[in-house]
Design a protein around this motif. Structure first.
Motif, PDB file in Angstrom:
ATOM      1  N   VAL A  51       1.865  -1.457   6.810  1.00 14.11           N
ATOM      2  CA  VAL A  51       1.509  -2.227   5.508  1.00 14.11           C
ATOM      3  C   VAL A  51       1.799  -3.465   5.740  1.00 14.11           C
ATOM      4  CG1 VAL A  51       1.247  -2.053   3.260  1.00 14.11           C
ATOM      5  CG2 VAL A  51       1.480   0.015   4.267  1.00 14.11           C
ATOM      6  N   GLY A  52       0.923  -4.754   5.492  1.00 16.88           N
ATOM      7  CA  GLY A  52       1.478  -5.697   5.817  1.00 16.88           C
ATOM      8  C   GLY A  52       1.665  -6.123   7.132  1.00 16.88           C
ATOM      9  N   CYS A  53       0.812  -5.620   8.035  1.00 23.56           N
ATOM     10  CA  CYS A  53       0.958  -5.614   9.484  1.00 23.56           C
ATOM     11  C   CYS A  53       0.985  -7.063  10.171  1.00 23.56           C
ATOM     12  CB  CYS A  53      -0.374  -4.445  10.114  1.00 23.56           C
ATOM     13  SG  CYS A  53      -1.946  -5.360   9.853  1.00 23.56           S
ATOM     14  N   GLY A  54       0.410  -7.860   9.538  1.00 21.47           N
ATOM     15  CA  GLY A  54       0.439  -9.371  10.057  1.00 21.47           C
ATOM     16  C   GLY A  54       0.015  -8.968  11.259  1.00 21.47           C
ATOM     17  N   LEU A  97      -7.641  -3.278   8.430  1.00 27.26           N
ATOM     18  CA  LEU A  97      -8.451  -3.450   7.058  1.00 27.26           C
ATOM     19  C   LEU A  97      -7.570  -4.272   6.337  1.00 27.26           C
ATOM     20  CD1 LEU A  97     -10.141  -1.448   5.079  1.00 27.26           C
ATOM     21  CD2 LEU A  97      -8.076  -0.434   4.257  1.00 27.26           C
ATOM     22  N   GLN A  98      -8.529  -5.234   5.601  1.00 28.73           N
ATOM     23  CA  GLN A  98      -7.994  -6.189   4.726  1.00 28.73           C
ATOM     24  C   GLN A  98      -7.678  -5.740   3.434  1.00 28.73           C
ATOM     25  OE1 GLN A  98     -10.572  -9.657   4.900  1.00 28.73           O
ATOM     26  NE2 GLN A  98      -9.164 -10.662   3.349  1.00 28.73           N
ATOM     27  N   THR A  99      -6.882  -5.341   3.138  1.00 23.54           N
ATOM     28  CA  THR A  99      -6.388  -5.330   1.703  1.00 23.54           C
ATOM     29  C   THR A  99      -4.865  -5.429   1.247  1.00 23.54           C
ATOM     30  OG1 THR A  99      -6.559  -3.481   0.030  1.00 23.54           O
ATOM     31  CG2 THR A  99      -6.059  -2.894   2.302  1.00 23.54           C
ATOM     32  N   THR A 100      -4.407  -5.457   0.208  1.00 23.19           N
ATOM     33  CA  THR A 100      -3.090  -5.668  -0.157  1.00 23.19           C
ATOM     34  C   THR A 100      -2.438  -3.983  -0.115  1.00 23.19           C
ATOM     35  OG1 THR A 100      -3.470  -5.286  -2.472  1.00 23.19           O
ATOM     36  CG2 THR A 100      -3.392  -7.433  -1.484  1.00 23.19           C
ATOM     37  N   ALA A 101      -1.069  -3.860  -0.128  1.00 19.14           N
ATOM     38  CA  ALA A 101      -0.533  -2.725  -0.426  1.00 19.14           C
ATOM     39  C   ALA A 101      -0.916  -1.997  -1.667  1.00 19.14           C
ATOM     40  CB  ALA A 101       1.270  -2.967  -0.309  1.00 19.14           C
ATOM     41  N   GLU A 102      -1.034  -3.078  -2.654  1.00 20.20           N
ATOM     42  CA  GLU A 102      -1.183  -2.301  -3.844  1.00 20.20           C
ATOM     43  C   GLU A 102      -2.625  -1.734  -4.184  1.00 20.20           C
ATOM     44  OE1 GLU A 102       0.043  -5.254  -3.164  1.00 20.20           O
ATOM     45  OE2 GLU A 102       1.849  -5.413  -4.280  1.00 20.20           O
ATOM     46  N   ASP A 103      -3.555  -2.160  -3.233  1.00 18.74           N
ATOM     47  CA  ASP A 103      -5.021  -1.601  -3.304  1.00 18.74           C
ATOM     48  C   ASP A 103      -5.146  -0.498  -2.388  1.00 18.74           C
ATOM     49  OD1 ASP A 103      -5.893  -3.094  -5.346  1.00 18.74           O
ATOM     50  OD2 ASP A 103      -6.813  -4.558  -4.452  1.00 18.74           O
ATOM     51  N   ALA A 104      -4.136  -0.331  -1.279  1.00 19.63           N
ATOM     52  CA  ALA A 104      -4.489   0.654  -0.240  1.00 19.63           C
ATOM     53  C   ALA A 104      -4.910   1.847  -0.670  1.00 19.63           C
ATOM     54  CB  ALA A 104      -3.242   0.431   0.934  1.00 19.63           C
ATOM     55  N   SER A 120       7.579  -6.855   5.180  1.00 21.62           N
ATOM     56  CA  SER A 120       6.555  -7.233   4.179  1.00 21.62           C
ATOM     57  C   SER A 120       6.529  -6.476   2.931  1.00 21.62           C
ATOM     58  CB  SER A 120       5.055  -6.429   4.590  1.00 21.62           C
ATOM     59  OG  SER A 120       5.318  -5.401   5.056  1.00 21.62           O
ATOM     60  N   PHE A 121       7.622  -5.445   2.652  1.00 26.37           N
ATOM     61  CA  PHE A 121       7.724  -4.756   1.466  1.00 26.37           C
ATOM     62  C   PHE A 121       8.049  -5.598   0.239  1.00 26.37           C
ATOM     63  CE2 PHE A 121      10.139  -1.800  -1.381  1.00 26.37           C
ATOM     64  CZ  PHE A 121       9.275  -0.708  -1.498  1.00 26.37           C
ATOM     65  N   TRP A 122       8.908  -6.614   0.660  1.00 22.55           N
ATOM     66  CA  TRP A 122       9.730  -7.809  -0.029  1.00 22.55           C
ATOM     67  C   TRP A 122       8.204  -8.540  -1.141  1.00 22.55           C
ATOM     68  CZ3 TRP A 122       9.390 -13.304   0.516  1.00 22.55           C
ATOM     69  CH2 TRP A 122      10.370 -14.102  -0.202  1.00 22.55           C
ATOM     70  N   TRP A 123       7.042  -8.575  -0.292  1.00 24.53           N
ATOM     71  CA  TRP A 123       5.837  -9.158  -0.921  1.00 24.53           C
ATOM     72  C   TRP A 123       5.414  -8.261  -2.033  1.00 24.53           C
ATOM     73  CZ3 TRP A 123       5.472 -13.956  -0.480  1.00 24.53           C
ATOM     74  CH2 TRP A 123       5.836 -14.730   0.601  1.00 24.53           C
ATOM     75  N   THR A 124       5.756  -7.114  -2.230  1.00 22.71           N
ATOM     76  CA  THR A 124       4.966  -6.083  -3.103  1.00 22.71           C
ATOM     77  C   THR A 124       5.516  -5.988  -4.299  1.00 22.71           C
ATOM     78  OG1 THR A 124       5.884  -4.195  -2.160  1.00 22.71           O
ATOM     79  CG2 THR A 124       4.201  -4.992  -0.962  1.00 22.71           C
ATOM     80  N   LEU A 143       8.839   6.971   5.229  1.00 22.13           N
ATOM     81  CA  LEU A 143       8.440   5.720   4.940  1.00 22.13           C
ATOM     82  C   LEU A 143       9.611   4.762   5.694  1.00 22.13           C
ATOM     83  CD1 LEU A 143       7.333   3.354   2.967  1.00 22.13           C
ATOM     84  CD2 LEU A 143       9.050   3.748   1.575  1.00 22.13           C
ATOM     85  N   ALA A 144       9.160   3.785   6.556  1.00 19.27           N
ATOM     86  CA  ALA A 144      10.260   3.028   7.180  1.00 19.27           C
ATOM     87  C   ALA A 144      10.150   1.543   6.767  1.00 19.27           C
ATOM     88  CB  ALA A 144      10.173   3.315   8.630  1.00 19.27           C
ATOM     89  N   LEU A 145      10.954   0.821   6.420  1.00 21.71           N
ATOM     90  CA  LEU A 145      11.036  -0.524   6.070  1.00 21.71           C
ATOM     91  C   LEU A 145      11.870  -1.238   7.311  1.00 21.71           C
ATOM     92  CD1 LEU A 145      11.586  -0.348   2.355  1.00 21.71           C
ATOM     93  CD2 LEU A 145       9.664  -0.061   3.682  1.00 21.71           C
ATOM     94  N   ILE A 146      11.066  -2.127   8.087  1.00 18.51           N
ATOM     95  CA  ILE A 146      11.881  -2.608   9.309  1.00 18.51           C
ATOM     96  C   ILE A 146      12.022  -4.219   9.272  1.00 18.51           C
ATOM     97  CG2 ILE A 146      11.127  -2.767  11.687  1.00 18.51           C
ATOM     98  CD1 ILE A 146       9.353  -0.390  11.420  1.00 18.51           C
ATOM     99  N   SER A 147      13.222  -4.506   9.400  1.00 20.54           N
ATOM    100  CA  SER A 147      13.395  -6.136   9.515  1.00 20.54           C
ATOM    101  C   SER A 147      14.376  -6.365  10.737  1.00 20.54           C
ATOM    102  CB  SER A 147      13.590  -6.578   8.124  1.00 20.54           C
ATOM    103  OG  SER A 147      14.852  -5.919   7.774  1.00 20.54           O
TER     104      SER A 147
END
Ligand SMILES: C[S@@+](CC[C@H](N)C(=O)[O-])C[C@H]1O[C@@H](n2cnc3c(N)ncnc32)[C@H](O)[C@@H]1O
Length: 283
Positions: A51-54, A97-104, A120-124, A143-147
Motif C-alpha cells: 500500500v502506497g507502493c510508490g 492499481l491507482q487508489t488510496t489505502a482508504e479506498d483499497a 506510507s502509513f503516515w499518509w493515511t 501487516l508490516a510497516l517498513i521504514s
C-alpha cells in the motif's frame, strides 16, 4: 483525512535514483517473522498487498515470495515508475492499481497473506486504514510497516567518503521553502501520537518492532543526492516554483563544498519493521 493529489507531484522520476533501498535482508527477515505464526508463511503462495507502493521499492523485491503481488498508490506517475522497475527486474506476477489505502477495500478484495506499507502509513487515516487492512488479511497474515531508522541504531563503518550534509541541506531548504514541513497544497499530516499507539487502538494491538541491517555501502554523487531531496513531498519540485533551477545550482555548490569529489556516503539507517498479526484462529 482527504488525499491531496499534489503531495508527490513531480517526485516519481527522482525516486529510485535518489532514495536508498531497504535492507538486503528485508526478504529473509520478513520470511522468518511471518513463519513464526502457525500460518503457511511466505512460501511462494498467497498474495501480497503493498500500500502506497510508490515506485515499487517493496513490491518488486518481495513479489516472488507470493503467487501474486498487488501494488496500490494514488499517484499515477509512481505507478508508471513501479511498472518500469518491475520490467527492468523481469518480475511479472504483479498488478498495479491507482487508489488510496482508504479506498483499497472497495477496489481490491482480499485475502492477502502480507500487507506492507513502505513509509506510507503516515499518509493515511491510520486507525481506519489498519482496521480495513485487518479485514483484508487471511487468518495468520501479517501487516508490516517498513521504514529506514537511523535513530539509536549502531552506525556501521562505511566507505571513506563524507556523509551527506543533511543539516546544511536542511538549512538551504529553509531559505527556499520556509521552516514549515510542506506537502502538496498544505502541510504534512499532523498525527497526535506514534504509529505504535495508533495500532494499539485497533484489532491488531501494539506491533512488534524488528530491524533488518541497513545497507552500509551506499555511495551517491551530487545528482543523486539532489534527486533524493526532489523525491520528498516536503521538497518536491513544484514547491520551488520558478526558483527550482536556482535551488539546484545552490545545492550543487553546497555539495561541492562538502566533498570535492562530489561523492558521499549515504547511511539511511537500518530497516525498521513494525509487525502486527491477524490471529490464525478467530478470537
Ligand atoms: C514515501 S513514498 C513511499 C514509496 C514506497 N512505498 C517506498 O517504500 O519507497 C509514500 C507513498 O505513499 C503514497 N500515498 C500517499 N497518500 C496515500 C494514501 N492515502 N493511500 C495510499 N498511498 C498513499 C504516495 O503517493 C507515495 O507514493
Amino acid at each position: 483525512m482527504s488525499y491531496d493529489a499534489t503531495i508527490y507531484a513531480g517526485t516519481a522520476q527522482h525516486y529510485r535514483f535518489g532514495r536508498p533501498r531497504y535492507s538486503r535482508e528485508l526478504r529473509s527477515t520478513l520470511t522468518e517473522l511471518c513463519r513464526l505464526d502457525s500460518g503457511p508463511g511466505l512460501d511462494g503462495t498467497g498474495r501480497l498487498l503493498d500500500v502506497g507502493c510508490g515506485p515499487g521499492s517493496v513490491t518488486v523485491p518481495l513479489a516472488d515470495l507470493f503467487d501474486e503481488a498487488v501494488g496500490i498508490d494514488p499517484d499515477p506517475d509512481m505507478l508508471r515508475e513501479a511498472a518500469r522497475f518491475a520490467a527492468f527486474e523481469h518480475v511479472g506476477n504483479l498488478r498495479w492499481l491507482q487508489t488510496t489505502a482508504e479506498d483499497a477495500v472497495r477496489l481490491e478484495p482480499g485475502p492477502f497473506r502480507l500487507i506492507t506499507f513502505g513509509q506510507s502509513f503516515w499518509w493515511t487515516d491510520r486507525e481506519r486504514v489498519a482496521e480495513a487492512m485487518y479485514d483484508l488479511l487471511e487468518p495468520g497474515g501479517c501487516l508490516a510497516l517498513i521504514s529506514h531508522c537511523a535513530t539509536d541504531r549502531p552506525r556501521p563503518i562505511g566507505p571513506d567518503l563524507p556523509p551527506i550534509p543533511h543539516d546544511a541541506i536542511k538549512e538551504l531548504l529553509r531559505r527556499y521553502l520556509g521552516s514549515d514541513r510542506r506537502a502538496g497544497q498544505g502541510l504534512g499530516p499532523q498525527h497526535p501520537d506514534s504509529i505504535e499507539d495508533a495500532l494499539s487502538r485497533t484489532r491488531f494491538g501494539r506491533p512488534e518492532q524488528h530491524f533488518a541491517p541497513g545497507r552500509p555501502d551506499i555511495v551517491r554523487n551530487s545528482d543523486s543526492v539532489i534527486a533524493g531531496y526532489l523525491s520528498m513531498s516536503s521538497s518536491a519540485p513544484h514547491l520551488f516554483g520558478p526558483n527550482l533551477d536556482h535551488f539546484r545550482a545552490a545545492m550543487t555548490d553546497l555539495l561541492q563544498h562538502h566533498s570535492p569529489t562530489a561523492r558521499f556516503w549515504d547511511w539511511p539507517g537500518d530497516t525498521q519493521l513494525l509487525l502486527a498479526r491477524k490471529p490464525a484462529t478467530p478470537m
